[in-house]
Design a protein around this motif. Structure first.
Motif, PDB file in Angstrom:
ATOM      1  N   UNK A 172       0.832  -1.215  -0.049  1.00 52.35           N
ATOM      2  CA  UNK A 172       0.009  -0.091  -0.045  1.00 52.35           C
ATOM      3  C   UNK A 172       0.792   1.432  -0.055  1.00 52.35           C
ATOM      4  N   UNK A 173       0.564   2.211  -0.899  1.00 53.86           N
ATOM      5  CA  UNK A 173       1.366   3.476  -1.121  1.00 53.86           C
ATOM      6  C   UNK A 173       0.486   4.525  -0.832  1.00 53.86           C
ATOM      7  N   UNK A 174       0.956   5.468   0.037  1.00 54.95           N
ATOM      8  CA  UNK A 174       0.348   6.754   0.005  1.00 54.95           C
ATOM      9  C   UNK A 174       1.123   7.815  -0.416  1.00 54.95           C
ATOM     10  N   UNK A 175       0.769   8.336  -1.711  1.00 55.35           N
ATOM     11  CA  UNK A 175       1.918   9.298  -2.338  1.00 55.35           C
ATOM     12  C   UNK A 175       1.402  10.725  -2.012  1.00 55.35           C
ATOM     13  N   UNK A 176       2.311  11.310  -1.276  1.00 50.99           N
ATOM     14  CA  UNK A 176       1.969  12.924  -0.855  1.00 50.99           C
ATOM     15  C   UNK A 176       2.850  13.509   0.059  1.00 50.99           C
ATOM     16  N   UNK A 177       2.596  14.691   0.165  1.00 50.58           N
ATOM     17  CA  UNK A 177       3.691  15.391   1.069  1.00 50.58           C
ATOM     18  C   UNK A 177       2.905  15.569   2.552  1.00 50.58           C
ATOM     19  N   UNK A 178       3.718  16.047   3.608  1.00 51.67           N
ATOM     20  CA  UNK A 178       3.388  16.359   4.703  1.00 51.67           C
ATOM     21  C   UNK A 178       3.009  17.928   4.805  1.00 51.67           C
ATOM     22  N   UNK A 208       4.479   4.370  16.736  1.00 52.02           N
ATOM     23  CA  UNK A 208       3.466   3.643  16.435  1.00 52.02           C
ATOM     24  C   UNK A 208       2.147   4.221  17.436  1.00 52.02           C
ATOM     25  N   UNK A 209       2.149   5.474  17.692  1.00 52.98           N
ATOM     26  CA  UNK A 209       1.030   6.135  18.388  1.00 52.98           C
ATOM     27  C   UNK A 209      -0.003   6.722  17.221  1.00 52.98           C
ATOM     28  N   UNK A 210      -0.462   5.551  16.622  1.00 49.22           N
ATOM     29  CA  UNK A 210      -1.245   5.732  15.101  1.00 49.22           C
ATOM     30  C   UNK A 210      -2.617   6.775  15.813  1.00 49.22           C
ATOM     31  N   UNK A 211      -3.129   6.390  16.847  1.00 47.55           N
ATOM     32  CA  UNK A 211      -4.356   7.048  17.201  1.00 47.55           C
ATOM     33  C   UNK A 211      -4.204   8.369  17.553  1.00 47.55           C
ATOM     34  N   UNK A 212      -2.835   8.854  18.005  1.00 46.82           N
ATOM     35  CA  UNK A 212      -2.778   9.959  18.485  1.00 46.82           C
ATOM     36  C   UNK A 212      -2.352  10.861  17.078  1.00 46.82           C
ATOM     37  N   UNK A 213      -1.596  10.351  16.234  1.00 52.65           N
ATOM     38  CA  UNK A 213      -1.396  10.858  15.008  1.00 52.65           C
ATOM     39  C   UNK A 213      -2.696  11.235  14.157  1.00 52.65           C
ATOM     40  N   UNK A 214      -3.722  10.404  14.365  1.00 52.45           N
ATOM     41  CA  UNK A 214      -5.038  10.563  13.709  1.00 52.45           C
ATOM     42  C   UNK A 214      -5.744  11.716  14.413  1.00 52.45           C
ATOM     43  N   UNK A 215      -5.511  11.615  15.569  1.00 49.41           N
ATOM     44  CA  UNK A 215      -6.417  12.597  16.422  1.00 49.41           C
ATOM     45  C   UNK A 215      -5.652  13.958  16.175  1.00 49.41           C
ATOM     46  N   UNK A 216      -4.497  14.105  15.726  1.00 45.37           N
ATOM     47  CA  UNK A 216      -3.776  15.503  15.567  1.00 45.37           C
ATOM     48  C   UNK A 216      -3.975  15.868  14.029  1.00 45.37           C
ATOM     49  N   UNK A 217      -4.372  14.996  13.071  1.00 44.53           N
ATOM     50  CA  UNK A 217      -4.496  15.235  11.929  1.00 44.53           C
ATOM     51  C   UNK A 217      -5.254  16.448  11.444  1.00 44.53           C
ATOM     52  N   UNK A 231      -5.879  13.892   3.526  1.00 47.26           N
ATOM     53  CA  UNK A 231      -6.638  12.701   3.163  1.00 47.26           C
ATOM     54  C   UNK A 231      -5.828  11.527   2.854  1.00 47.26           C
ATOM     55  N   UNK A 232      -4.705  11.583   2.371  1.00 45.91           N
ATOM     56  CA  UNK A 232      -3.850  10.585   1.990  1.00 45.91           C
ATOM     57  C   UNK A 232      -3.109   9.891   3.244  1.00 45.91           C
ATOM     58  N   UNK A 233      -3.077  10.763   4.178  1.00 44.30           N
ATOM     59  CA  UNK A 233      -2.418  10.350   5.528  1.00 44.30           C
ATOM     60  C   UNK A 233      -3.595   9.560   6.523  1.00 44.30           C
ATOM     61  N   UNK A 234      -4.882  10.030   6.395  1.00 42.93           N
ATOM     62  CA  UNK A 234      -6.041   9.231   6.950  1.00 42.93           C
ATOM     63  C   UNK A 234      -5.973   7.983   6.453  1.00 42.93           C
ATOM     64  N   UNK A 235      -5.999   7.797   5.087  1.00 42.76           N
ATOM     65  CA  UNK A 235      -6.169   6.542   4.557  1.00 42.76           C
ATOM     66  C   UNK A 235      -4.980   5.816   4.994  1.00 42.76           C
ATOM     67  N   UNK A 236      -3.756   6.262   4.760  1.00 43.83           N
ATOM     68  CA  UNK A 236      -2.690   5.508   5.341  1.00 43.83           C
ATOM     69  C   UNK A 236      -2.728   5.033   6.828  1.00 43.83           C
ATOM     70  N   UNK A 237      -3.033   5.914   7.850  1.00 43.31           N
ATOM     71  CA  UNK A 237      -3.345   5.539   9.305  1.00 43.31           C
ATOM     72  C   UNK A 237      -4.390   4.501   9.094  1.00 43.31           C
TER      73      UNK A 237
END
Length: 275
Positions: A172-178, A208-217, A231-237
Motif C-alpha cells: 500500500x502506497x500513500x503518495x503525498x507530502x506533509x 506507533x502512536x497511530x491514534x494520536x497521529x490521527x487525532x492530531x491530523x 486525506x492520504x494520511x488518513x487513509x494510510x493510518x
C-alpha cells in the motif's frame, strides 16, 4: 496473504528523472530505489496507491482498468514532467472488489475502467522508482475532496479489510507530502511552525502512536496546509496496525513543502501463550 508493506512516499516533480534530482532531494530518490528492491524481494502481487494528484470532487474512484498505459505530460509542470511513458498491468478483480465493499457500506465509490484515462504524476513519479520494470499490477485511488477525514479513514478501513482477505501480497502506497504551504523556490523549507507540526506527527508515527497521529491530523492539516487536506494520511493510518514496524528513510523540502519516505513493514504478531 495480507498487506506486506505500507509506505508514505514523495512525488515531487523534480524527482521524475533521477539524473535531474536536486541535491536536497537526492537522498529521497536513492532510498526510493532501495525500497523498490524490498518490494521485489517480497514478490508483491499488487500495488494499491492513493495519490494526492488524483483529486476527485464527490466520488471515491478506484481505477479498475486492466492495463494502465499512456504518456504523461503534467498540466501543473510540463517543463519537468513531459512525454513520460508508463505501462503497468492493472488488477480489475481487486479493483472491483474494492468498489463493491465501499458501495455495500454506503460510501460514494465508483470504479473507472477506461484505457484512455491518463495517470497523474503523483502516481507516475513514485512508481518509476518503486516498480521501474512496470511488471507489478497497480490499482490506484483518488482522494475525494467532498469526503471528510473521518469518511476517508472509514474508506481506508474497508480497503484494508479487502486487502487482508485477499490471497495476494499487497503493498500500500500513500503518495503525498506533509506540510504543503507552497512557495516559489524548490530549495525553500516549511516555516518553523509548520515543520514543528511535521516533526510531532512523524514522532507519533515512528512511535506507533497511530491514534494520536490521527487525532492530531485535522488541526495539523489546517495549520500546516497538509497536502490534500491530509486525506492520504488518513487513509494510510487506517491501513496500519500495531505490529507494523515504521522506518524513517529520508526527507527533503520542495517549494516550502516537507516530504518524507517512511515504510511500515509487516512483522509477525506476537503469539499469545495460554496459561
Amino acid at each position: 496473504m495480507t498487506i506486506e508493506l505500507s509506505m508514505l512516499v514523495p512525488h515531487v516533480p523534480s524527482m521524475c528523472h533521477f539524473d535531474q534530482v536536486p541535491d536536497f532531494q537526492k537522498e529521497l530518490a536513492v532510498e526510493m530505489k532501495k525500497v523498490s528492491k524490498k518490494i521485489y524481494d517480497l514478490k508483491a502481487d499488487v500495488i494499491v496507491l492513493v495519490s494526492c494528484h488524483w483529486p476527485s470532487t464527490f466520488f471515491h474512484y478506484v481505477n479498475c482498468t486492466p492495463v494502465h498505459k499512456g504518456i504523461l505530460t503534467a498540466n501543473e509542470c510540463p517543463d519537468l514532467i513531459r512525454d513520460v511513458p508508463y505501462d503497468y498491468p492493472g488488477d480489475k478483480q481487486l479493483g472491483d472488489d474494492l468498489v463493491k465493499v465501499g458501495q455495500d457500506a454506503g460510501l460514494q465509490v465508483l470504479g473507472v475502467d477506461d484505457p484512455h484515462y491518463v495517470w497523474d504524476y503523483g502516481t507516475v513519479v513514485p512508481l518509476k522508482y518503486l516498480v521501474p520494470n512496470g511488471d507489478i499490477p497497480v490499482v490506484n485511488l483518488s482522494v475525494t475532496l467532498a469526503a471528510t477525514l473521518d469518511e476517508t479513514y472509514r474508506w481506508g478501513q474497508l480497503i484494508r479489510q479487502v486487502l487482508q482477505e485477499s490471497k495476494k501480497k499487497v503493498v500500500f502506497v500513500s503518495s503525498g507530502a506533509l506540510s504543503h504551504n507552497l512557495v516559489r523556490g524548490r530549495h525553500n523549507k516549511p516555516t518553523a511552525s509548520e515543520h514543528a507540526l511535521d516533526k510531532q506527527f512523524i514522532d507519533y508515527m515512528l512511535k506507533k502512536e497511530y491514534d494520536a497521529a490521527y487525532n492530531m491530523l485535522p488541526q495539523y492539516a489546517r495549520l500546516a496546509k497538509v497536502e490534500s487536506g491530509g486525506r492520504h494520511l488518513a487513509m494510510l493510518l487506517s491501513i496500519l496496525e500495531d505490529h507494523d514496524q515504521p522506518q524513517y528513510l529520508a526527507d527533503g523540502q520542495s517549494s516550502g513543502s516537507w516530504n518524507a519516505l517512511i515504510t511500515f513493514d509487516k512483522t509477525e504478531q506476537p503469539t499469545v501463550q495460554k496459561s
